[in-house]
Write a protein that holds these residues in place. Structure first.
Motif, PDB file in Angstrom:
ATOM      1  N   LYS A  55       1.169  -1.001   0.211  1.00  0.00           N
ATOM      2  CA  LYS A  55       0.469  -0.038  -0.190  1.00  0.00           C
ATOM      3  C   LYS A  55       0.867   0.905  -0.074  1.00  0.00           C
ATOM      4  CE  LYS A  55       0.136  -0.563   4.980  1.00  0.00           C
ATOM      5  NZ  LYS A  55      -1.183  -1.108   5.869  1.00  0.00           N
ATOM      6  N   ASP A  56       0.421   2.671   0.187  1.00  0.00           N
ATOM      7  CA  ASP A  56       1.098   3.960  -0.312  1.00  0.00           C
ATOM      8  C   ASP A  56       2.125   3.490  -1.885  1.00  0.00           C
ATOM      9  OD1 ASP A  56      -0.767   4.719   1.695  1.00  0.00           O
ATOM     10  OD2 ASP A  56       0.578   4.629   3.188  1.00  0.00           O
ATOM     11  N   ARG A  82      -3.750   2.931  -2.381  1.00  0.00           N
ATOM     12  CA  ARG A  82      -3.483   3.564  -1.207  1.00  0.00           C
ATOM     13  C   ARG A  82      -4.143   3.125   0.491  1.00  0.00           C
ATOM     14  NH1 ARG A  82      -2.915  10.059  -1.340  1.00  0.00           N
ATOM     15  NH2 ARG A  82      -2.121   9.682   1.214  1.00  0.00           N
ATOM     16  N   HIS A  84      -5.884   4.073   4.090  1.00  0.00           N
ATOM     17  CA  HIS A  84      -6.873   4.796   4.532  1.00  0.00           C
ATOM     18  C   HIS A  84      -7.428   4.300   6.188  1.00  0.00           C
ATOM     19  CE1 HIS A  84      -9.975   8.470   5.511  1.00  0.00           C
ATOM     20  NE2 HIS A  84     -10.521   7.748   5.428  1.00  0.00           N
ATOM     21  N   VAL A  88      -7.765  -0.696   2.323  1.00  0.00           N
ATOM     22  CA  VAL A  88      -7.430  -0.150   1.495  1.00  0.00           C
ATOM     23  C   VAL A  88      -7.526   0.222   0.315  1.00  0.00           C
ATOM     24  CG1 VAL A  88      -4.620  -0.805  -0.215  1.00  0.00           C
ATOM     25  CG2 VAL A  88      -4.410  -1.037   2.347  1.00  0.00           C
ATOM     26  N   ARG A 383       7.027   4.802  -2.998  1.00  0.00           N
ATOM     27  CA  ARG A 383       6.520   4.160  -1.751  1.00  0.00           C
ATOM     28  C   ARG A 383       6.290   5.843  -1.513  1.00  0.00           C
ATOM     29  NH1 ARG A 383       5.695  -1.223  -1.972  1.00  0.00           N
ATOM     30  NH2 ARG A 383       6.649  -2.274  -3.140  1.00  0.00           N
TER      31      ARG A 383
END
Length: 384
Positions: A55-56, A82, A84, A88, A383
């Motif tokens: 993620k991210d 992303r 949250h 994800v 990343r």
């Protein structure tokens, strides 16, 4: 030269980002759509719950739009993922769905290698694919992937062996994938909701019938055991009734060994069996493959800004292709190499261009490291 190396090393942040790309998996002898035992962000296309582990980030795979996605001619794609809270969300553009792979048999109906002595039936490829991801962690990691692709062509070459065969064609594909993982185990189901090509002018329809892929893995110490079953079926209607059915089984085990603070060894052995059954105008043609591929790969941190990797793969003991009783044992030895340039949270990946290629002034360069085609499957991942 020394000044250039010092500059590159100075730009690179010592903290190395996690590797992630089609180029990396290909260099280690893995499928570009995910590995059962090597950690990589491409694993989200094998098991959707892997989106929680990747993620991210933004990722870019250079290539040509809608390409068949080979090592020398990769398909362009990329996405954003992303987090949250404990959720994800992600989106991927342009992935090659290989929707029409199972239709290729119909291009050579009697399988004699000559496509001019029969009527070809081609499926319009599924392009402009959109993958949407959502995942969460409720004690068990879960992920869902929805894939959609639609394409129209008012002058599609339905019959490549004919002189005039242009027809209006439309292809629509919708796939759904779900995956779960917790601790040592993981499982997934990838299902094709719909897949259809309509030839408007000839009323020929090619339909993919409910394909699915079911698999799972179990990690124990340095080992990962895995298994997978997949099946797909294509039916052609509106002309001579035809169908093609494919099934495949896979079981195996992979192992990672940290040899020292710079080198990691990857080894994998598996048993793969596949069967393709074609019913073409009442004539049955059966192709069966059986093999035991062994893969030995290595990844080495040559510097704070550079990682190198390579693998060799070969079918051992069992290596056969049987077509209606005729057995052959094709050459299966394959070597791949690759590299990653690391600049803090940005990594640049590629295969080292030693394979045969025809896009250089000197033509094929099998096994030759040529600087005019140094990296193929070029990609970038950041990343944040």
């Amino acid at each position: 030269m020394k000044k250039q190396l010092v500059l590159v090393a100075g730009l690179a942040v010592l903290a190395a980002p996690a590797f992630a790309s089609k180029a990396r998996l290909a260099a280690l002898g893995e499928d570009t759509n995910g590995s059962f035992y090597i950690n990589d962000n491409r694993n989200i296309f094998l098991n959707a719950s892997e989106v929680l582990n990747h993620k991210d980030l933004v990722t870019y795979e250079s290539g040509a739009a809608g390409a068949a996605d080979t090592d020398g001619a990769s398909n362009a794609e990329g996405g954003l993922f992303r987090a949250h809270g404990n959720m994800v969300y992600g989106v991927q553009f342009g992935r090659n769905l290989s929707y029409n792979d199972g239709v290729g048999t119909f291009a050579d109906q009697n399988q004699d290698g000559d496509t001019t002595d029969n009527t070809d039936i081609a499926a319009l490829s599924a392009t402009n694919a959109l993958d949407l991801f959502v995942g969460g962690d409720a004690g068990i990691k879960w992920g869902v992937q929805l894939t959609y692709s639609s394409q129209e062509d008012d002058a599609f070459d339905q019959d490549p062996s004919a002189t005039t065969s242009a027809t209006k064609a439309e292809t629509d594909v919708i796939d759904l994938a779900v995956g779960v993982s917790m601790g040592q185990w993981a499982a997934y189901l990838n299902y094709g909701i719909t897949g259809k090509t309509d030839h408007k002018d000839t009323d020929i329809e090619i339909e993919r019938k409910s394909p699915f892929e079911l698999g799972g893995s179990w990690k124990w110490d340095a080992y990962t055991a895995f298994a997978q079953y997949s099946t797909s079926k294509f039916e052609v209607s509106g002309a001579a009734e035809q169908e093609s059915e494919n099934t495949a089984y896979l079981v195996g085990v992979g192992r990672q060994d940290k040899l020292n603070d710079k080198a990691t060894l990857f080894t994998k052995v598996s048993y793969v069996m596949g069967k393709e059954e074609n019913d073409i105008s009442g004539s049955d043609i059966e192709t069966e493959t059986k093999n035991i591929p062994v893969v030995i790969g290595m990844e080495y941190d040559a510097a704070s800004w550079l990682a190198l990797r390579a693998s060799i793969a070969q079918n051992v003991i069992i290596n056969e292709v049987e077509v209606d009783g005729d057995v052959s044992t094709p050459n299966s030895t394959e070597v791949n190499t690759g590299a990653t340039l690391k600049f803090g949270d940005l990594s640049i990946d590629g295969l080292v261009g030693t394979s045969g290629n025809n896009n250089t002034a000197d033509g094929d360069k099998n096994g030759v490291l040529s600087t005019d085609n140094l990296l193929t499957r070029f990609s970038a991942t950041y990343r944040f």
